[in-house]
Motif scaffolding. Sequence first.
Motif, mmCIF file in Angstrom:
data_model
loop_
_atom_site.group_PDB
_atom_site.id
_atom_site.type_symbol
_atom_site.label_atom_id
_atom_site.label_comp_id
_atom_site.label_asym_id
_atom_site.label_seq_id
_atom_site.Cartn_x
_atom_site.Cartn_y
_atom_site.Cartn_z
ATOM 1 N N ALA A 31 0.835 -1.203 0.000
ATOM 2 C CA ALA A 31 0.000 0.000 0.000
ATOM 3 C C ALA A 31 0.876 1.261 0.000
ATOM 4 N N LEU A 32 1.945 1.244 0.802
ATOM 5 C CA LEU A 32 2.866 2.383 0.827
ATOM 6 C C LEU A 32 3.534 2.570 -0.533
ATOM 7 N N THR A 33 3.922 1.475 -1.154
ATOM 8 C CA THR A 33 4.574 1.537 -2.458
ATOM 9 C C THR A 33 3.610 2.058 -3.517
ATOM 10 N N SER A 34 2.370 1.629 -3.431
ATOM 11 C CA SER A 34 1.353 2.099 -4.364
ATOM 12 C C SER A 34 1.127 3.606 -4.208
ATOM 13 N N LYS A 35 1.047 4.051 -2.964
ATOM 14 C CA LYS A 35 0.873 5.481 -2.698
ATOM 15 C C LYS A 35 2.078 6.264 -3.212
ATOM 16 N N LEU A 36 3.280 5.708 -3.031
ATOM 17 C CA LEU A 36 4.493 6.357 -3.516
ATOM 18 C C LEU A 36 4.429 6.526 -5.031
ATOM 19 N N SER A 37 4.016 5.502 -5.742
ATOM 20 C CA SER A 37 3.909 5.583 -7.202
ATOM 21 C C SER A 37 2.922 6.667 -7.621
ATOM 22 N N GLU A 38 1.812 6.721 -6.920
ATOM 23 C CA GLU A 38 0.782 7.732 -7.206
ATOM 24 C C GLU A 38 1.336 9.145 -7.014
ATOM 25 N N LYS A 76 0.720 33.815 -13.626
ATOM 26 C CA LYS A 76 1.497 34.364 -12.513
ATOM 27 C C LYS A 76 0.910 33.992 -11.151
ATOM 28 N N ASP A 77 -0.379 33.661 -11.102
ATOM 29 C CA ASP A 77 -1.007 33.255 -9.844
ATOM 30 C C ASP A 77 -0.846 31.758 -9.581
ATOM 31 N N ILE A 78 -0.826 30.982 -10.635
ATOM 32 C CA ILE A 78 -0.788 29.524 -10.502
ATOM 33 C C ILE A 78 0.631 28.987 -10.349
ATOM 34 N N LEU A 79 1.583 29.568 -11.057
ATOM 35 C CA LEU A 79 2.945 29.035 -11.072
ATOM 36 C C LEU A 79 3.568 28.921 -9.675
ATOM 37 N N PRO A 80 3.489 29.954 -8.828
ATOM 38 C CA PRO A 80 4.071 29.806 -7.479
ATOM 39 C C PRO A 80 3.395 28.706 -6.648
ATOM 40 N N VAL A 81 2.103 28.532 -6.818
ATOM 41 C CA VAL A 81 1.373 27.497 -6.092
ATOM 42 C C VAL A 81 1.850 26.119 -6.547
ATOM 43 N N LEU A 82 2.048 25.954 -7.834
ATOM 44 C CA LEU A 82 2.522 24.675 -8.360
ATOM 45 C C LEU A 82 3.932 24.356 -7.869
ATOM 46 N N VAL A 83 4.778 25.365 -7.805
ATOM 47 C CA VAL A 83 6.143 25.150 -7.320
ATOM 48 C C VAL A 83 6.120 24.746 -5.848
ATOM 49 N N THR A 84 5.287 25.402 -5.059
ATOM 50 C CA THR A 84 5.153 25.051 -3.638
ATOM 51 C C THR A 84 4.635 23.616 -3.492
ATOM 52 N N ASN A 85 3.618 23.260 -4.264
ATOM 53 C CA ASN A 85 3.075 21.896 -4.228
ATOM 54 C C ASN A 85 4.132 20.876 -4.633
ATOM 55 N N GLN A 86 4.955 21.227 -5.615
ATOM 56 C CA GLN A 86 6.006 20.333 -6.065
ATOM 57 C C GLN A 86 6.990 20.047 -4.928
ATOM 58 N N GLU A 87 7.358 21.068 -4.178
ATOM 59 C CA GLU A 87 8.272 20.883 -3.048
ATOM 60 C C GLU A 87 7.646 20.001 -1.966
ATOM 61 N N LYS A 88 6.360 20.216 -1.705
ATOM 62 C CA LYS A 88 5.670 19.398 -0.706
ATOM 63 C C LYS A 88 5.582 17.942 -1.158
ATOM 64 N N LEU A 89 5.378 17.730 -2.449
ATOM 65 C CA LEU A 89 5.330 16.361 -2.978
ATOM 66 C C LEU A 89 6.683 15.679 -2.822
ATOM 67 N N LYS A 90 7.762 16.422 -3.062
ATOM 68 C CA LYS A 90 9.111 15.859 -2.890
ATOM 69 C C LYS A 90 9.338 15.441 -1.439
ATOM 70 N N GLU A 91 8.899 16.279 -0.491
ATOM 71 C CA GLU A 91 9.032 15.947 0.931
ATOM 72 C C GLU A 91 8.224 14.693 1.270
ATOM 73 N N LEU A 92 7.017 14.621 0.737
ATOM 74 C CA LEU A 92 6.155 13.463 0.983
ATOM 75 C C LEU A 92 6.774 12.181 0.416
ATOM 76 N N ILE A 93 7.377 12.300 -0.747
ATOM 77 C CA ILE A 93 8.045 11.146 -1.363
ATOM 78 C C ILE A 93 9.187 10.672 -0.480
ATOM 79 N N ASP A 94 9.964 11.607 0.060
ATOM 80 C CA ASP A 94 11.061 11.227 0.964
ATOM 81 C C ASP A 94 10.527 10.503 2.194
ATOM 82 N N LYS A 95 9.428 11.007 2.763
ATOM 83 C CA LYS A 95 8.835 10.367 3.939
ATOM 84 C C LYS A 95 8.311 8.972 3.606
ATOM 85 N N LEU A 96 7.709 8.823 2.447
ATOM 86 C CA LEU A 96 7.205 7.509 2.042
ATOM 87 C C LEU A 96 8.354 6.530 1.834
ATOM 88 N N HIS A 97 9.467 6.998 1.257
ATOM 89 C CA HIS A 97 10.640 6.132 1.109
ATOM 90 C C HIS A 97 11.111 5.644 2.479
#
Length: 142
Positions: A31-38, A76-97
């Motif tokens: 389940a953790l591996t599946s979530k990581l892939s997602e 200009k409104d969406i790009l910073p939000v996407l970059v922030t989300n990208q960083e949070k996803l990277k952190e989540l991936i590290d935690k899942l690993h």
Amino acid sequence: MASHSKKKTLKGPTPEEIVNGFQNLRAEQRALTSKLSEIELDLNEHKMVIETLKNVNEDRKCFRVIGGILTERKVKDILPVLVTNQEKLKELIDKLHEQITKKGQEINDYREKHNIRFRGLENPKQDEPITSTEARGNVLVS
């Protein structure tokens, strides 16, 4: 006439309980591996969109789905939000690993504790079934 009931004393979990516990641990790891892939797929989508939007006029309209609702914003409104989300996803991936690694260690510890062996992996020449006296304290998973 009084009936005497013999109480069966268990020295620990039954082989079935051990196998079920092992299978539950493996299911948790899957389940953790599946979530990581997602999450990794989501991260790749973010990367593609960010790269695309970097080359677009910042006042251009773009659309984003948030909670199933299509919203209209400017780049200009969406790009910073996407970059922030990208960083949070990277952190989540590290935690899942980390969690997957810990779960793998937990599985290995469980295997050692209960002397779980896999048929054909640890001694390929041993195709004979294990007798009940040999199986005491051991669990064979095929």
